[in-house]
Design a protein around this motif. Structure first.
Motif, PDB file in Angstrom:
ATOM      1  N   MET A   1     -20.739  -5.998 110.685  1.00  0.00           N
ATOM      2  CA  MET A   1     -21.448  -5.854 109.427  1.00  0.00           C
ATOM      3  C   MET A   1     -21.594  -7.236 108.823  1.00  0.00           C
ATOM      4  O   MET A   1     -20.657  -8.017 108.824  1.00  0.00           O
ATOM      5  N   GLY A   2     -22.758  -7.511 108.303  1.00  0.00           N
ATOM      6  CA  GLY A   2     -22.983  -8.785 107.647  1.00  0.00           C
ATOM      7  C   GLY A   2     -22.135  -8.896 106.390  1.00  0.00           C
ATOM      8  O   GLY A   2     -21.905  -7.914 105.687  1.00  0.00           O
ATOM      9  N   ALA A   3     -21.668 -10.085 106.133  1.00  0.00           N
ATOM     10  CA  ALA A   3     -20.788 -10.286 104.980  1.00  0.00           C
ATOM     11  C   ALA A   3     -21.486  -9.928 103.669  1.00  0.00           C
ATOM     12  O   ALA A   3     -20.875  -9.331 102.776  1.00  0.00           O
ATOM     13  N   GLY A   4     -22.760 -10.266 103.564  1.00  0.00           N
ATOM     14  CA  GLY A   4     -23.497  -9.960 102.336  1.00  0.00           C
ATOM     15  C   GLY A   4     -23.630  -8.476 102.101  1.00  0.00           C
ATOM     16  O   GLY A   4     -23.434  -7.985 100.981  1.00  0.00           O
ATOM     17  N   LYS A   5     -23.958  -7.738 103.158  1.00  0.00           N
ATOM     18  CA  LYS A   5     -24.092  -6.282 103.018  1.00  0.00           C
ATOM     19  C   LYS A   5     -22.750  -5.642 102.743  1.00  0.00           C
ATOM     20  O   LYS A   5     -22.645  -4.708 101.952  1.00  0.00           O
ATOM     21  N   LYS A   6     -21.703  -6.146 103.400  1.00  0.00           N
ATOM     22  CA  LYS A   6     -20.368  -5.592 103.193  1.00  0.00           C
ATOM     23  C   LYS A   6     -19.950  -5.749 101.735  1.00  0.00           C
ATOM     24  O   LYS A   6     -19.442  -4.815 101.122  1.00  0.00           O
ATOM     25  N   MET A   7     -20.212  -6.933 101.173  1.00  0.00           N
ATOM     26  CA  MET A   7     -19.866  -7.168  99.773  1.00  0.00           C
ATOM     27  C   MET A   7     -20.704  -6.292  98.844  1.00  0.00           C
ATOM     28  O   MET A   7     -20.200  -5.781  97.847  1.00  0.00           O
ATOM     29  N   LYS A   8     -21.977  -6.111  99.176  1.00  0.00           N
ATOM     30  CA  LYS A   8     -22.862  -5.286  98.347  1.00  0.00           C
ATOM     31  C   LYS A   8     -22.374  -3.843  98.314  1.00  0.00           C
ATOM     32  O   LYS A   8     -22.322  -3.217  97.256  1.00  0.00           O
ATOM     33  N   HIS A   9     -22.011  -3.321  99.484  1.00  0.00           N
ATOM     34  CA  HIS A   9     -21.546  -1.935  99.546  1.00  0.00           C
ATOM     35  C   HIS A   9     -20.189  -1.761  98.850  1.00  0.00           C
ATOM     36  O   HIS A   9     -19.958  -0.761  98.178  1.00  0.00           O
ATOM     37  N   ALA A  10     -19.319  -2.743  99.002  1.00  0.00           N
ATOM     38  CA  ALA A  10     -18.020  -2.688  98.330  1.00  0.00           C
ATOM     39  C   ALA A  10     -18.204  -2.773  96.817  1.00  0.00           C
ATOM     40  O   ALA A  10     -17.510  -2.088  96.058  1.00  0.00           O
ATOM     41  N   ALA A  11     -19.162  -3.584  96.389  1.00  0.00           N
ATOM     42  CA  ALA A  11     -19.433  -3.696  94.955  1.00  0.00           C
ATOM     43  C   ALA A  11     -19.978  -2.388  94.400  1.00  0.00           C
ATOM     44  O   ALA A  11     -19.641  -1.995  93.279  1.00  0.00           O
TER      45      ALA A  11
ATOM     46  N   ALA B   1     -21.057   1.965 111.841  1.00  0.00           N
ATOM     47  CA  ALA B   1     -21.582   2.639 113.022  1.00  0.00           C
ATOM     48  C   ALA B   1     -22.586   1.748 113.747  1.00  0.00           C
ATOM     49  O   ALA B   1     -22.567   1.657 114.982  1.00  0.00           O
ATOM     50  N   LYS B   2     -23.438   1.082 112.991  1.00  0.00           N
ATOM     51  CA  LYS B   2     -24.414   0.164 113.593  1.00  0.00           C
ATOM     52  C   LYS B   2     -23.693  -0.969 114.317  1.00  0.00           C
ATOM     53  O   LYS B   2     -24.081  -1.365 115.417  1.00  0.00           O
ATOM     54  N   ASP B   3     -22.634  -1.490 113.702  1.00  0.00           N
ATOM     55  CA  ASP B   3     -21.890  -2.574 114.310  1.00  0.00           C
ATOM     56  C   ASP B   3     -21.199  -2.118 115.598  1.00  0.00           C
ATOM     57  O   ASP B   3     -21.093  -2.875 116.554  1.00  0.00           O
ATOM     58  N   ALA B   4     -20.724  -0.883 115.621  1.00  0.00           N
ATOM     59  CA  ALA B   4     -20.042  -0.370 116.801  1.00  0.00           C
ATOM     60  C   ALA B   4     -20.988  -0.316 118.002  1.00  0.00           C
ATOM     61  O   ALA B   4     -20.588  -0.571 119.142  1.00  0.00           O
ATOM     62  N   PHE B   5     -22.250   0.002 117.767  1.00  0.00           N
ATOM     63  CA  PHE B   5     -23.213   0.079 118.860  1.00  0.00           C
ATOM     64  C   PHE B   5     -23.677  -1.296 119.307  1.00  0.00           C
ATOM     65  O   PHE B   5     -24.149  -1.456 120.434  1.00  0.00           O
TER      66      PHE B   5
END
Length: 57
Positions: free
Chosen positions: A1-11, A51-55
């Motif tokens: 997962m991209g760091a930016g997206k991960k932070m956005k979802h966590a936020a 899930a996307k990252d797992a694939f």
């Protein structure tokens, strides 16, 4: 997962938790429900990215 997206979802999840807590503290049921919805949205986006990252690997 991209760091930016991960932070956005966590936020998104954190923002939902804050809204839910504020809604509970003030007795505002609408705000509580909006907070819960934001948490679910953030959690589901995180799960989708994982899930996307797992694939990819």
């Amino acid at each position: 997962m991209g760091a930016g997206k991960k932070m956005k979802h966590a936020a998104e999840t954190a923002k939902g938790k804050a809204k839910e807590a504020t809604g509970k503290a003030t007795g505002n049921e609408s705000l509580t429900l909006k907070g819960k919805a934001e948490q679910v949205k953030g959690d589901s986006m995180q799960a989708g990215q994982k899930a996307k990252d797992a694939f990819k690997h």
